[in-house]
Each structure stands twice: as structure tokens, then as C-alpha cells.
Design an enzyme around this catalytic site. Structure first.
Site, PDB file in Angstrom:
ATOM      1  N   ARG A   1      14.587  -7.992   0.309  1.00 21.75           N
ATOM      2  CA  ARG A   1      14.326  -6.473   1.174  1.00 21.75           C
ATOM      3  C   ARG A   1      12.924  -7.193   1.496  1.00 21.75           C
ATOM      4  O   ARG A   1      11.930  -6.489   2.706  1.00 21.75           O
ATOM      5  CB  ARG A   1      14.109  -5.684   0.825  1.00 21.75           C
ATOM      6  CG  ARG A   1      15.444  -4.690   0.344  1.00 21.75           C
ATOM      7  CD  ARG A   1      15.933  -4.573   1.202  1.00 21.75           C
ATOM      8  NE  ARG A   1      17.779  -3.526   0.917  1.00 21.75           N
ATOM      9  CZ  ARG A   1      18.669  -4.329   0.578  1.00 21.75           C
ATOM     10  NH1 ARG A   1      18.793  -5.486   0.250  1.00 21.75           N
ATOM     11  NH2 ARG A   1      19.772  -4.122   0.522  1.00 21.75           N
TER      12      ARG A   1
ATOM     13  N   CYS B   1      -9.360  16.407 -15.559  1.00 26.82           N
ATOM     14  CA  CYS B   1      -7.343  17.044 -15.259  1.00 26.82           C
ATOM     15  C   CYS B   1      -6.871  17.781 -16.038  1.00 26.82           C
ATOM     16  O   CYS B   1      -6.242  18.769 -15.770  1.00 26.82           O
ATOM     17  CB  CYS B   1      -7.332  15.728 -15.344  1.00 26.82           C
ATOM     18  SG  CYS B   1      -6.677  15.074 -13.684  1.00 26.82           S
TER      19      CYS B   1
ATOM     20  N   CYS C   1     -27.629  -1.748  -2.042  1.00 19.37           N
ATOM     21  CA  CYS C   1     -27.170  -0.474  -3.217  1.00 19.37           C
ATOM     22  C   CYS C   1     -27.374  -1.401  -4.624  1.00 19.37           C
ATOM     23  O   CYS C   1     -27.960  -2.165  -4.732  1.00 19.37           O
ATOM     24  CB  CYS C   1     -25.665  -1.021  -3.034  1.00 19.37           C
ATOM     25  SG  CYS C   1     -24.573  -0.690  -4.681  1.00 19.37           S
TER      26      CYS C   1
ATOM     27  N   CYS D   1     -23.916  -3.781  -5.548  1.00 15.19           N
ATOM     28  CA  CYS D   1     -23.710  -4.970  -4.660  1.00 15.19           C
ATOM     29  C   CYS D   1     -24.483  -5.471  -3.843  1.00 15.19           C
ATOM     30  O   CYS D   1     -24.817  -6.194  -2.925  1.00 15.19           O
ATOM     31  CB  CYS D   1     -22.511  -4.514  -4.076  1.00 15.19           C
ATOM     32  SG  CYS D   1     -22.212  -3.366  -3.088  1.00 15.19           S
TER      33      CYS D   1
HETATM   34 ZN   LIG Z   1     -21.983  -0.924  -4.274  1.00 11.92          ZN
END
Ligand SMILES: [Zn+2]
Length: 270
Positions: A13, A187, A245, A248
């Protein structure tokens, strides 16, 4: 590598899809995906990736299977209660598909071990249930230039985003810092519908498969939210500016991994 007759039948498939074909199935069989957390999200993700023939799947979790896990962590069965989750997950994945090599890591991820854990994998799935782990996985994947799928679920709600280095914001671009300890219920405290893990964890598996195959559009630059009660999916565009950021951005201030304090109920598994 030539397929056996059994593999041709097993993956028929997939192979019939022009976006996959024999070439794509070979990519899947050669791919390595690490799943962090063998819980509500990791369970369906692991099962679909094993079924899809992702050739090497790593699974990391320190916990044992608890009776209260079985309402949603469908990779584990009643007879597995008390067993290490990674072992139970490995047995289920191998039972689904003997083509898959499963590497187990019976550990929580920490700043000490995460770089080593992720280094040999092509894609990482964050199936953890706590903010310290989610920020740790994000920062480590940004630093190691690893694509990963973030997801979270609670009550009737879920969210998902995909990070690919250089192609959009990271988790920290959006969420900045973990919320104060105990500010957000877990949770265990708040509850979660089991099928929520099935919906969101399956989407994580789909992102990994699309990344490996190099097809379609990934959830980079977007946050997908799911409200099960309203039966509403929303794809929210994230700001594309990432230069500010802390991890990053162009002048990162976070250059070492951080072990944030764990909330009391962490480790129970989603
Ligand atoms: Zn970032």
C-alpha cells in the site's frame, strides 16, 4: 537492497503510492527515528513507524508500565504492567514488523545524555509529558541541527509543531521559557482522553514519514491545535522572525543545555 516477496506484500500500500514507491520504501527502511517517551504520544507514533517499516527506531523512557497507562498507551498490554516501557514497546514493534531494529534506552533524557541519544538519528519525536524535557529536546535538537516533532496533549486538547533546522521557528521561539513549576497541571492532575494521544501521536509519525520521504509540507512555521470537544483543528502561522530566539537566533544566549526543575508529577507518562 532488493525486497523479498514478503516485503513487497507488506509494503504494497506504500509502494503503490507515487509519492512513496520502491524508492521511498527503501528510504523508510534506511531511516532512523528516535522517540523520546513511550507514553500516550510515543505509543501510536512508535507503532505506526514500525508498521511503516522505518528501519531503526530508538525509544527512550525510564518508566515501567503502570495500570493507569493502559487507557491511552496502546503499545502496552495488561500483561506488561510492571515491565520496562521500552521493553514492552520493543516487543510490540517487533511483533508488528520484524524488519524494524529497535534500540531501547531506559532513561530519562537529561543535559548529560541527550546529545549522545539523538546523534545517530535522522528525526526525533518528542513524546514527553513535561516542560523541562520539551525545552531540553528543543535546545538539543537546535544545537545538533536535528529535525523534530513537538507535541503536547491534555484533557481534550492537543498541539503539534515541527522544527527543521533553518526552515522555521523552534519550540523556544514560540514558548520562550517553561512555565513556573506547578503553574500548568499535568495529565495526571488534569486528565486526558486516551484517543487524544492516538490523534496527535499519529500526526507526529506522519511528520516523520513525510520528512524521511521528502514529500508534502511539514508543520514548520505553524502550530496545529486540536480541540476535540469542538472538533476543531486550527493551523496557526507562527512569526517567521527567529533571529531574536535565545537558542536558534543569530546571537544565542543559551549555548549549554539546561535541566529545568521537574514538576512533582513528571515521569508518570502521558
Ligand atoms: Zn528558536
Amino acid at each position: 537492497m532488493a525486497f523479498t516477496n514478503e516485503q513487497i506484500e507488506r509494503y504494497s500500500r506504500h509502494i503503490i503510492l507515487k509519492e512513496v514507491g520502491v524508492k521511498g520504501q527503501k528510504k523508510l527502511l534506511n531511516a532512523k527515528v528516535l522517540i523520546i517517551g513511550a507514553g500516550g504520544l510515543g505509543a501510536p507514533a512508535a507503532m505506526y513507524l514500525a508498521a511503516a517499516g522505518v528501519g531503526t527506531i530508538g525509544i527512550a523512557d525510564a518508566d515501567e508500565v503502570d495500570l493507569s497507562n493502559l487507557q491511552r498507551q496502546i503499545i502496552h498490554a495488561t500483561a506488561d504492567v510492571g515491565k520496562a516501557k521500552v521493553q514492552s514497546a520493543k516487543e510490540t514493534m517487533e511483533a508488528i514488523n520484524p524488519d524494524v531494529k529497535v534500540n531501547t534506552y531506559r532513561t530519562f533524557v537529561t543535559s548529560e545524555n541527550i546529545m549522545d541519544l539523538i546523534k545517530d538519528y535522522d528525526f526525533v519525536i518528542d513524546g514527553t509529558d513535561n516542560f523541562p524535557a520539551k525545552f531540553l529536546i528543543n535546545d538539543a535538537c537546535v544545537m545538533a541541527k536535528k529535525p523534530f516533532s513537538h507535541a503536547g496533549i491534555i484533557r481534550f486538547q492537543g498541539q503539534l509543531m515541527t522544527y527543521v533546522p533553518g526552515e522555521g521557528p523552534c519550540y523556544r521561539c514560540v514558548f520562550k521559557n517553561p512555565p513556573p513549576k506547578d503553574a500548568v497541571p499535568t495529565c495526571k492532575q488534569a486528565g486526558v482522553i486516551g484517543a487524544m494521544g492516538g490523534v496527535i501521536g499519529s500526526l507526529q509519525a506522519m511528520e516523520a514519514i513525510k520528512y524521511i520521504l521528502g514529500i508534502g509540507n511539514l508543520l514548520t512555521g505553524y502550530l496545529l491545535t486540536y480541540d476535540a470537544l469542538k472538533m476543531e483543528f486550527r493551523k496557526v502561522k507562527l512569526p517567521s522572525e527567529t533571529s531574536g530566539c535565545a537558542v536558534c537566533g543569530t546571537h544565542p544566549t543559551i549555548t549549554e543545555l539546561i535541566d529545568y526543575e521537574q514538576a512533582e508529577c513528571d515521569g508518570v507518562g502521558l
